[in-house]
Design a protein around this motif. Sequence first.
Motif, PDB file in Angstrom:
ATOM      1  N   LEU A 136       9.025  -3.679   5.270  1.00  8.32           N
ATOM      2  CA  LEU A 136       7.810  -3.614   4.461  1.00  8.32           C
ATOM      3  C   LEU A 136       6.612  -3.936   5.348  1.00  8.32           C
ATOM      4  CD1 LEU A 136       8.991  -5.485   1.220  1.00  8.32           C
ATOM      5  CD2 LEU A 136       8.716  -3.018   1.544  1.00  8.32           C
ATOM      6  N   LEU A 137       5.543  -3.173   5.189  1.00 11.11           N
ATOM      7  CA  LEU A 137       4.391  -3.284   6.087  1.00 11.11           C
ATOM      8  C   LEU A 137       3.093  -3.347   5.298  1.00 11.11           C
ATOM      9  CD1 LEU A 137       6.026  -0.553   8.091  1.00 11.11           C
ATOM     10  CD2 LEU A 137       5.228  -2.561   9.321  1.00 11.11           C
ATOM     11  N   ARG A 138       2.276  -4.334   5.653  1.00  9.46           N
ATOM     12  CA  ARG A 138       0.954  -4.431   5.033  1.00  9.46           C
ATOM     13  C   ARG A 138       0.084  -3.233   5.424  1.00  9.46           C
ATOM     14  NH1 ARG A 138      -2.257  -8.462   2.989  1.00  9.46           N
ATOM     15  NH2 ARG A 138      -0.603  -9.981   3.322  1.00  9.46           N
ATOM     16  N   ASP A 139       0.207  -2.807   6.685  1.00 13.68           N
ATOM     17  CA  ASP A 139      -0.541  -1.647   7.180  1.00 13.68           C
ATOM     18  C   ASP A 139       0.455  -0.609   7.686  1.00 13.68           C
ATOM     19  OD1 ASP A 139      -2.177   0.224   8.366  1.00 13.68           O
ATOM     20  OD2 ASP A 139      -2.742  -1.061  10.062  1.00 13.68           O
ATOM     21  N   PRO A 140       0.823   0.357   6.855  1.00 11.61           N
ATOM     22  CA  PRO A 140       1.801   1.354   7.311  1.00 11.61           C
ATOM     23  C   PRO A 140       1.325   2.164   8.499  1.00 11.61           C
ATOM     24  CG  PRO A 140       0.822   1.992   5.204  1.00 11.61           C
ATOM     25  CD  PRO A 140       0.393   0.584   5.465  1.00 11.61           C
ATOM     26  N   ALA A 157       3.132  17.880   3.546  1.00 14.09           N
ATOM     27  CA  ALA A 157       3.618  16.493   3.556  1.00 14.09           C
ATOM     28  C   ALA A 157       2.620  15.497   2.981  1.00 14.09           C
ATOM     29  CB  ALA A 157       3.975  16.086   4.986  1.00 14.09           C
ATOM     30  N   GLY A 158       1.365  15.866   2.893  1.00 16.19           N
ATOM     31  CA  GLY A 158       0.359  14.949   2.375  1.00 16.19           C
ATOM     32  C   GLY A 158      -0.089  13.942   3.408  1.00 16.19           C
ATOM     33  N   ASP A 159      -0.932  13.025   2.983  1.00 11.40           N
ATOM     34  CA  ASP A 159      -1.519  12.065   3.910  1.00 11.40           C
ATOM     35  C   ASP A 159      -0.489  11.122   4.534  1.00 11.40           C
ATOM     36  OD1 ASP A 159      -3.998  13.138   3.406  1.00 11.40           O
ATOM     37  OD2 ASP A 159      -4.558  11.625   1.915  1.00 11.40           O
ATOM     38  N   LEU A 160       0.589  10.851   3.820  1.00 13.07           N
ATOM     39  CA  LEU A 160       1.574   9.893   4.321  1.00 13.07           C
ATOM     40  C   LEU A 160       2.517  10.495   5.353  1.00 13.07           C
ATOM     41  CD1 LEU A 160       2.556   8.004   1.030  1.00 13.07           C
ATOM     42  CD2 LEU A 160       0.932   7.298   2.799  1.00 13.07           C
ATOM     43  N   GLY A 161       2.625  11.806   5.388  1.00 14.42           N
ATOM     44  CA  GLY A 161       3.544  12.431   6.326  1.00 14.42           C
ATOM     45  C   GLY A 161       4.990  12.187   5.953  1.00 14.42           C
ATOM     46  N   TRP A 162       5.874  12.281   6.944  1.00 10.76           N
ATOM     47  CA  TRP A 162       7.300  12.096   6.730  1.00 10.76           C
ATOM     48  C   TRP A 162       7.704  10.652   7.010  1.00 10.76           C
ATOM     49  CZ3 TRP A 162      11.162  16.442   8.381  1.00 10.76           C
ATOM     50  CH2 TRP A 162      10.855  17.619   7.675  1.00 10.76           C
ATOM     51  N   PRO A 182       0.846  -1.190   0.000  1.00 12.53           N
ATOM     52  CA  PRO A 182       0.000   0.000   0.000  1.00 12.53           C
ATOM     53  C   PRO A 182       0.881   1.240   0.000  1.00 12.53           C
ATOM     54  CG  PRO A 182       0.145  -0.898   2.207  1.00 12.53           C
ATOM     55  CD  PRO A 182       0.858  -1.856   1.312  1.00 12.53           C
ATOM     56  N   PRO A 183       0.369   2.390  -0.399  1.00 13.17           N
ATOM     57  CA  PRO A 183       1.174   3.622  -0.358  1.00 13.17           C
ATOM     58  C   PRO A 183       1.757   3.857   1.028  1.00 13.17           C
ATOM     59  CG  PRO A 183      -0.877   3.994  -1.542  1.00 13.17           C
ATOM     60  CD  PRO A 183      -0.972   2.622  -0.947  1.00 13.17           C
ATOM     61  N   GLY A 184       3.061   4.119   1.055  1.00 13.61           N
ATOM     62  CA  GLY A 184       3.725   4.349   2.336  1.00 13.61           C
ATOM     63  C   GLY A 184       4.060   3.102   3.109  1.00 13.61           C
ATOM     64  N   GLY A 185       3.939   1.954   2.477  1.00 13.11           N
ATOM     65  CA  GLY A 185       4.067   0.688   3.196  1.00 13.11           C
ATOM     66  C   GLY A 185       5.479   0.209   3.423  1.00 13.11           C
ATOM     67  N   GLY A 186       6.353   1.091   3.833  1.00 10.06           N
ATOM     68  CA  GLY A 186       7.698   0.648   4.155  1.00 10.06           C
ATOM     69  C   GLY A 186       8.699   1.784   4.158  1.00 10.06           C
ATOM     70  N   LEU A 187       9.895   1.480   4.637  1.00  7.62           N
ATOM     71  CA  LEU A 187      10.976   2.464   4.643  1.00  7.62           C
ATOM     72  C   LEU A 187      12.307   1.739   4.707  1.00  7.62           C
ATOM     73  CD1 LEU A 187      11.317   4.171   8.154  1.00  7.62           C
ATOM     74  CD2 LEU A 187      10.113   2.025   7.793  1.00  7.62           C
ATOM     75  N   LEU A 188      13.359   2.438   4.270  1.00  8.14           N
ATOM     76  CA  LEU A 188      14.707   1.903   4.336  1.00  8.14           C
ATOM     77  C   LEU A 188      15.280   2.164   5.724  1.00  8.14           C
ATOM     78  CD1 LEU A 188      16.112   3.004   0.845  1.00  8.14           C
ATOM     79  CD2 LEU A 188      15.034   0.826   1.483  1.00  8.14           C
TER      80      LEU A 188
END
Length: 468
Positions: free
Chosen positions: A306-310, A329-334, A127-133
């Motif tokens: 990686l996350l199914r539910d960010p 920043a939009g809905d996803l934030g930082w 999903p959008p935003g579903g993870g980070l490095l």
Amino acid sequence: MTDLRAAGERAAALVAAHLAGVPDGPVWQPVPDGERAWLSGQELPADGRPLADLLADVRAHVLPHPMGNGHPRFFGWVNSPPNPAGVLVEPLAAALNPSCAGGDHAGPHLERAVVRWLAELTGFPHPPGGGLLTSGASMATIVCLAAARQRAARADGWDAREEGLAGRPPFVLYVTEEGHSCLHKAAQLLGLGARNVRTVPVDAAYRMDVAALRAMVAEDLAAGRRPFCVAGSAGTVNSGAVDPLDAIADVAAEHGLWFHVDGAYGALGVLGEDAAPHYAGLDRADSLALDPHKWLGVPVGCGCALLRDPGAARAAFSLVPSYLVDENAGDLGWLAEYGPEQTRPFRALKTWATLSSLGRSGVVRLVEHTTGLARTLAEMVERAPDFELLAPVVTSITAFRHTPARSGDLDGLNRAIPFAVQARGNAFLTGTRLGGRDALRACFLHPDTTERDLEILLDEIRVAAKGL
């Protein structure tokens, strides 16, 4: 800037010469006492030194003493050679030197794309935003388990961040005896307590025993504990075993457990034709930790959560002080809202360059080549009267044992072999304990390793053993 340009050209030449010369040099050699004293005993200079002098020191004292993982006959731990594209762009990331916490600049946008690519490669929902490095899978695991802890607390009507864990039923995490130590560290750092990490037995192939898992969950529920997460492995470090992920997902779904998959080393094995069936159920996980700096060869360090539910990670970490509020920043934030790091380096550039240079087909070729080497070594081991295969080969790790005709302490012999091989400089492998026995393990990640290198490895083990 003139000095930087000249030094940069020299540095590029040093890099190219070093990488070109690696295959012809020893895989590894101990650092001589004098060099070790120079490296660790220096005093801080009173005055600044010219860039040219710094490069001269690197050439004389650093480059001659590598870890060894750039060599095609380095088979130790899970450490890959650096991908040339990743090496190429590292200075550019340093030149920009951004904080990728968030904001409207190249770093965060490129990170969103890279994370999506990694999810697509592994077949994980994105999903959008579903993870980070992250810095590595150890930090990615902390992110994922913190999200799991927060979700479980909220499901029970309280807030773990606000109230802490004191006075609550113990949260229980389930891992196998082959599970990575980062899972235990994460549980301890998150306040779960080592005693509440339950060790699930494994079967003859070193995969989680799902019947035992089911029985342990029932036992903990009856005792008033709070099972909240089960962690399966998509490729253990000891043998490359992949847990029965689909069956574990069933147990997690029945009991409302967060299902985490440790794919730090092995998640990309799903791209191998022979291995892919073993990964059934990976797409059912709530979270997946993986390391682009392992199989892909992205220069260290780069992990990924990686996350199914960010939203679960955001609930576990988001804390935005007034001076960091970003109305655009939009809905996803930082990105900083999804993990513990506030200042975040530009990890995405080297990951983007590595993946772009390989393409999907190149990643598949790398996985197929290295898993094929592991299977070939297993066949060589099984044909040889003085070796014993200890585990089925699923990914790119072969676990085996030297069993020469002479009688004696085989555990002691196999425990001593790795360093004896390493010190000879012609190959590098490491040891472990598997099924209660000392074992040898060879991990294949280098794209230039050949079958001839496997023959050299076995010969080196024989020669080293004779001297013990």
